[in-house]
Design an enzyme around this catalytic site. Structure first.
Site, PDB file in Angstrom:
ATOM      1  N   TRP A 176      -3.737  -2.355  -0.937  1.00 56.88           N
ATOM      2  CA  TRP A 176      -3.608  -3.748  -1.360  1.00 56.88           C
ATOM      3  C   TRP A 176      -4.303  -4.576  -0.292  1.00 56.88           C
ATOM      4  O   TRP A 176      -3.875  -4.605   0.852  1.00 56.88           O
ATOM      5  CB  TRP A 176      -2.127  -4.125  -1.477  1.00 56.88           C
ATOM      6  CG  TRP A 176      -1.861  -5.406  -2.193  1.00 56.88           C
ATOM      7  CD1 TRP A 176      -1.908  -5.628  -3.528  1.00 56.88           C
ATOM      8  CD2 TRP A 176      -1.458  -6.660  -1.599  1.00 56.88           C
ATOM      9  NE1 TRP A 176      -1.560  -6.932  -3.814  1.00 56.88           N
ATOM     10  CE2 TRP A 176      -1.286  -7.585  -2.650  1.00 56.88           C
ATOM     11  CE3 TRP A 176      -1.230  -7.088  -0.293  1.00 56.88           C
ATOM     12  CZ2 TRP A 176      -0.896  -8.908  -2.433  1.00 56.88           C
ATOM     13  CZ3 TRP A 176      -0.842  -8.399  -0.072  1.00 56.88           C
ATOM     14  CH2 TRP A 176      -0.684  -9.291  -1.139  1.00 56.88           C
ATOM     15  N   GLU A 201       5.201 -15.020 -12.551  1.00 59.67           N
ATOM     16  CA  GLU A 201       4.782 -13.718 -12.017  1.00 59.67           C
ATOM     17  C   GLU A 201       4.039 -12.871 -13.040  1.00 59.67           C
ATOM     18  O   GLU A 201       3.023 -12.252 -12.719  1.00 59.67           O
ATOM     19  CB  GLU A 201       6.012 -12.924 -11.551  1.00 59.67           C
ATOM     20  CG  GLU A 201       6.520 -13.244 -10.174  1.00 59.67           C
ATOM     21  CD  GLU A 201       7.688 -12.351  -9.804  1.00 59.67           C
ATOM     22  OE1 GLU A 201       7.647 -11.746  -8.718  1.00 59.67           O
ATOM     23  OE2 GLU A 201       8.656 -12.247 -10.585  1.00 59.67           O
ATOM     24  N   ASN A 254      -0.940   1.732   6.216  1.00 60.91           N
ATOM     25  CA  ASN A 254      -0.242   0.576   5.652  1.00 60.91           C
ATOM     26  C   ASN A 254       0.095  -0.376   6.790  1.00 60.91           C
ATOM     27  O   ASN A 254       0.506   0.065   7.866  1.00 60.91           O
ATOM     28  CB  ASN A 254       1.082   0.983   4.984  1.00 60.91           C
ATOM     29  CG  ASN A 254       0.884   1.797   3.731  1.00 60.91           C
ATOM     30  OD1 ASN A 254      -0.230   1.947   3.249  1.00 60.91           O
ATOM     31  ND2 ASN A 254       1.975   2.322   3.197  1.00 60.91           N
ATOM     32  N   GLY A 255      -0.038  -1.670   6.560  1.00 62.07           N
ATOM     33  CA  GLY A 255       0.320  -2.645   7.577  1.00 62.07           C
ATOM     34  C   GLY A 255      -0.864  -3.496   8.003  1.00 62.07           C
ATOM     35  O   GLY A 255      -1.932  -3.488   7.377  1.00 62.07           O
ATOM     36  N   LYS A 309       4.966  -4.711  -4.927  1.00 67.32           N
ATOM     37  CA  LYS A 309       6.408  -4.556  -5.104  1.00 67.32           C
ATOM     38  C   LYS A 309       7.159  -4.777  -3.811  1.00 67.32           C
ATOM     39  O   LYS A 309       8.146  -5.491  -3.769  1.00 67.32           O
ATOM     40  CB  LYS A 309       6.701  -3.148  -5.659  1.00 67.32           C
ATOM     41  CG  LYS A 309       8.190  -2.889  -5.914  1.00 67.32           C
ATOM     42  CD  LYS A 309       8.742  -3.839  -6.950  1.00 67.32           C
ATOM     43  CE  LYS A 309      10.191  -3.577  -7.244  1.00 67.32           C
ATOM     44  NZ  LYS A 309      10.762  -4.604  -8.137  1.00 67.32           N
ATOM     45  N   ARG A 363       3.922  -0.265  -6.757  1.00 67.65           N
ATOM     46  CA  ARG A 363       3.953  -1.106  -5.560  1.00 67.65           C
ATOM     47  C   ARG A 363       2.858  -2.173  -5.562  1.00 67.65           C
ATOM     48  O   ARG A 363       2.928  -3.145  -4.822  1.00 67.65           O
ATOM     49  CB  ARG A 363       3.806  -0.234  -4.310  1.00 67.65           C
ATOM     50  CG  ARG A 363       4.961   0.725  -4.104  1.00 67.65           C
ATOM     51  CD  ARG A 363       4.602   1.812  -3.115  1.00 67.65           C
ATOM     52  NE  ARG A 363       4.466   1.283  -1.757  1.00 67.65           N
ATOM     53  CZ  ARG A 363       5.438   1.316  -0.863  1.00 67.65           C
ATOM     54  NH1 ARG A 363       6.604   1.828  -1.165  1.00 67.65           N
ATOM     55  NH2 ARG A 363       5.250   0.843   0.352  1.00 67.65           N
ATOM     56  N   HIS A 384      13.390 -38.116 -10.637  1.00 67.68           N
ATOM     57  CA  HIS A 384      12.799 -38.396  -9.328  1.00 67.68           C
ATOM     58  C   HIS A 384      11.392 -37.823  -9.202  1.00 67.68           C
ATOM     59  O   HIS A 384      10.936 -37.536  -8.097  1.00 67.68           O
ATOM     60  CB  HIS A 384      13.697 -37.859  -8.212  1.00 67.68           C
ATOM     61  CG  HIS A 384      15.012 -38.548  -8.109  1.00 67.68           C
ATOM     62  ND1 HIS A 384      15.186 -39.789  -7.534  1.00 67.68           N
ATOM     63  CD2 HIS A 384      16.239 -38.182  -8.565  1.00 67.68           C
ATOM     64  CE1 HIS A 384      16.449 -40.151  -7.618  1.00 67.68           C
ATOM     65  NE2 HIS A 384      17.116 -39.186  -8.246  1.00 67.68           N
ATOM     66  N   CYS A 390       0.833  -1.197   0.000  1.00 62.76           N
ATOM     67  CA  CYS A 390       0.000   0.000   0.000  1.00 62.76           C
ATOM     68  C   CYS A 390       0.874   1.256   0.000  1.00 62.76           C
ATOM     69  O   CYS A 390       2.017   1.231   0.432  1.00 62.76           O
ATOM     70  CB  CYS A 390      -0.885   0.020   1.235  1.00 62.76           C
ATOM     71  SG  CYS A 390      -1.802  -1.492   1.512  1.00 62.76           S
ATOM     72  N   LYS A 417       9.976 -15.567 -12.657  1.00 57.53           N
ATOM     73  CA  LYS A 417       9.653 -14.461 -13.559  1.00 57.53           C
ATOM     74  C   LYS A 417       8.513 -14.838 -14.508  1.00 57.53           C
ATOM     75  O   LYS A 417       7.602 -14.053 -14.741  1.00 57.53           O
ATOM     76  CB  LYS A 417      10.882 -14.048 -14.373  1.00 57.53           C
ATOM     77  CG  LYS A 417      11.912 -13.287 -13.598  1.00 57.53           C
ATOM     78  CD  LYS A 417      11.400 -11.920 -13.201  1.00 57.53           C
ATOM     79  CE  LYS A 417      12.046 -11.427 -11.936  1.00 57.53           C
ATOM     80  NZ  LYS A 417      11.745 -12.131 -10.706  1.00 57.53           N
ATOM     81  N   GLU A 470      14.791 -18.630 -10.520  1.00 57.64           N
ATOM     82  CA  GLU A 470      14.449 -17.236 -10.798  1.00 57.64           C
ATOM     83  C   GLU A 470      13.746 -17.109 -12.149  1.00 57.64           C
ATOM     84  O   GLU A 470      12.793 -16.336 -12.299  1.00 57.64           O
ATOM     85  CB  GLU A 470      15.717 -16.381 -10.758  1.00 57.64           C
ATOM     86  CG  GLU A 470      15.515 -14.918 -11.109  1.00 57.64           C
ATOM     87  CD  GLU A 470      14.619 -14.163 -10.147  1.00 57.64           C
ATOM     88  OE1 GLU A 470      14.250 -13.014 -10.483  1.00 57.64           O
ATOM     89  OE2 GLU A 470      14.274 -14.688  -9.067  1.00 57.64           O
TER      90      GLU A 470
END
Length: 609
Positions: A74, A488, A98-99, A604, A27, A504, A2, A485, A481
């Site tokens: 958010w 995402e 925020n939080g 973000k 963000r 396996h 947020c 990507k 990674e």
């Protein structure tokens, strides 16, 4: 996550608040709103969706004023909708937050027992109601906020206004970032410097438990026990140009192409022809590294993958044991800390909630010291660490991290070299590794020239729903990674495996509809990897191989493609091979029409648990 912007000025603040919110859109958020004091009345507009949709509502019926607060939300408590969007109003108080307030349920029950009716599902409205009660009992807005924050459990950054005290904004923070922007005849609050750089470059970074009062002419800050405190004013080096997209279609594409410069900046004045320069990690940094007998690296997401690469480097070159752990797991278990263990926190923002909490927990566990590798000099992680190394990536707007990752690898490469020097690495090998690291920016530039070929490869993936990534050694976390990507930003389900694990379990998934992306630099594990690729080919799987230009891959892509990359050597190859995989994910997402810079459900900077 947020975003908060607040202002008190002699001019209309609504356009400033809206511009600040737009600067924070990277963000991640699902609703937006603002509240302004106009002629002794709180006027508010909120809207689910983008800032531009809230702005349209405001412009249809504007309410100019000199004091206001604004927010991008958010969703945590309560679904993303207009009713749950901030600011929240209770009586004569409007508040943005925020939080997460962990004890909000009990506080809400107490308020309901006293007759308060809530309109939203949020923990934020609970805070507004508590402050409103204190204000109604005769307290000033500053005293009301100061008393309420002592009852809160969890993390918060808040900005509060009241129609009883026009021209005044109260802010407070614990566990979530908040800073003051100092102007001339006007002052501001923001959750990020990027929200305020349009109006001032003079910033005060609030510390844990600080409460701040801003008016047009004054900033007053109070510590945990209500005492007046002084905080240093910093001149931010951030520029408005740095957050513009320029010629690029998306911020992510721009940031991918900024990597040669960002990596060069990270290495500048830190490494020379004869190796890493002394004390680049801080005063007495070399002394502490010389005492290091092991490392615990703690991070989240992409930063965690950077830590995994560093584990291979440090154990190989410095012969020191390294444990890498996801911060959200580490903080809830009692890790064994051998004598002489250095705690290393990696974070792009320096405000990642789990990483920051883990570093604070490390103080109790008896580490040799703490080292922060971070992109934001004024962040909590950096301020609280014993040693630090800034990555100099500059602003990263795209939610999917790119240049933050490669600059973290550059910084971790410096750490690996310095530890190796202390541990007596052979001079010839040390010189070779130094030369490789110095060449990294140019090798990344060369890798970026592959973009036209990668656009063609992206066509093979746009209609797929799943993909496997394979790597061995230090390239295994690079494969992780790459998979991250792709999932995402394109929403293709992707998983990464150490290539030796293929038989396996994952091999059961391989068929003509399952593309397999392999990272294949030249080296001692190449023949092993080629055997794994033969297993894929035998089952009709389509291969996309990122191969070192010096690697022999004949016969390993009969049904698929090989992309040749100059990895630059075993040390820097993980950073170089990352770049084409970033481009692949980007172009697949573009072709699929997703929101590349702001993928769904993601933020973000994750500043709450």
């Amino acid at each position: 996550m947020c975003g908060i912007v607040a202002a008190t000025a002699q001019r209309d603040v609504a356009p400033l608040l809206i511009a600040g919110l737009k600067a924070l859109e990277y963000r991640g958020y699902d609703s937006a709103g603002l509240a302004v004091l106009q002629e002794g009345e709180i006027r508010r507009v909120r809207e689910k969706g983008k800032v531009r949709e809230m702005e349209s509502q405001y412009l249809a019926d504007p309410f100019p004023g000199g004091t206001g607060i604004a927010h991008t939300r958010w969703a945590t408590h309560g679904v993303p909708n207009k009713v749950n969007a901030h600011p929240h109003i209770a009586g004569h108080v409007a508040l943005v937050h925020n939080g997460i307030i962990e004890n909000y349920a009990s506080l809400r029950s107490e308020l309901e027992s006293r007759g308060h009716a809530f309109t939203s599902e949020t923990d934020t409205e609970v805070m507004a109601a508590l402050i409103g009660e204190r204000l109604a009992s005769g307290k000033s807005l500053l005293d009301a906020v100061s008393s309420v924050v002592h009852e809160l459990e969890g993390a918060y950054a808040i900005a509060v206004i009241s129609d009883k005290e026009p021209g005044r904004v109260i802010g407070a923070r614990r566990g979530a970032p908040l800073l003051v922007g100092v102007g001339i005849g006007e002052n501001f609050l923001g959750s990020d410097a990027q929200a305020l750089i349009q109006v001032t470059n003079r910033m005060i970074y609030l510390e844990e438990h600080d409460v701040v009062e801003i008016t047009r002419d004054r900033v007053r800050i109070f510590g945990q026990h209500g005492e007046a405190v002084e905080r240093t004013i910093h001149e931010s080096e951030l520029s408005t140009d740095a957050v513009e997209r320029g010629e690029y279609r998306h911020y992510m594409q721009k940031e991918i192409f900024e990597q040669p410069r960002a990596v060069a900046d990270t290495l500048e004045a830190r490494i020379g022809p004869h190796g890493v320069l002394p004390n680049i990690f801080g005063v007495n940094g070399d002394e502490l590294l010389g005492k290091t007998k092991g490392l615990h690296i703690i991070a989240c997401g992409t930063s965690y993958h950077a830590g995994l690469v560093a584990k291979y480097w440090i154990e190989d070159y410095a012969r020191l044991p390294v444990n890498v752990e996801v911060a959200s797991e580490y903080r809830y278990r009692e890790a064994v800390v051998p004598d002489g263990t250095l705690f290393v926190a990696i974070s792009q923002s320096g405000e990642t909630a789990d990483t920051l909490a883990a570093m604070r927990e490390s103080r109790r566990r008896g580490y040799l010291g703490t080292l922060a590798i971070c992109n934001v000099p004024e962040s909590s992680v950096v301020r609280e660490a014993d040693l630090k190394l800034m990555t100099r990536a500059g602003p990263e707007i795209g939610v999917a991290s790119t240049k933050a990752f490669t600059t973290q690898l550059a910084a971790l490469g410096l750490l690996a070299l310095q530890l190796a020097r202390h541990r007596g690495l052979d001079d010839a090998r040390y010189a070779d590794l130094t030369a490789q690291l110095q060449s990294l920016p140019k090798k990344i530039e060369k890798a970026l020239e592959l973009e036209p070929q990668i656009v063609d490869l992206a066509e093979h993936l746009i209609h797929r729903q799943h993909a496997l990534f394979l790597g061995r050694g230090a390239q295994y976390p690079v494969a992780m990674e790459g998979a991250l990507k792709l999932k995402e930003i394109s929403y293709i389900h992707a998983e990464a495996y150490a290539a030796g694990e293929l038989k396996h379990g994952p091999l059961a998934l391989v068929d003509e509809d399952m593309p397999v992306i392999a990272v294949a630099p030249n080296g001692p594990l190449l023949d092993k990897l080629k055997s794994n690729l033969q297993e894929v080919r035998a089952r009709g799987g389509e291969l996309l191989v990122f191969a070192d230009g010096a690697a022999s891959m004949d016969g390993n892509a009969a049904r698929g493609s090989i992309l040749r990359i100059d990895g630059g050597g075993d040390f820097i190859a993980p950073a170089v091979f990352t770049v084409p995989m970033q481009l692949l994910a980007y172009h697949v997402a573009v072709l699929r029409g997703t929101d590349v810079d702001q993928p769904r459900n993601l933020a973000k900077s994750v500043t709450v648990e």
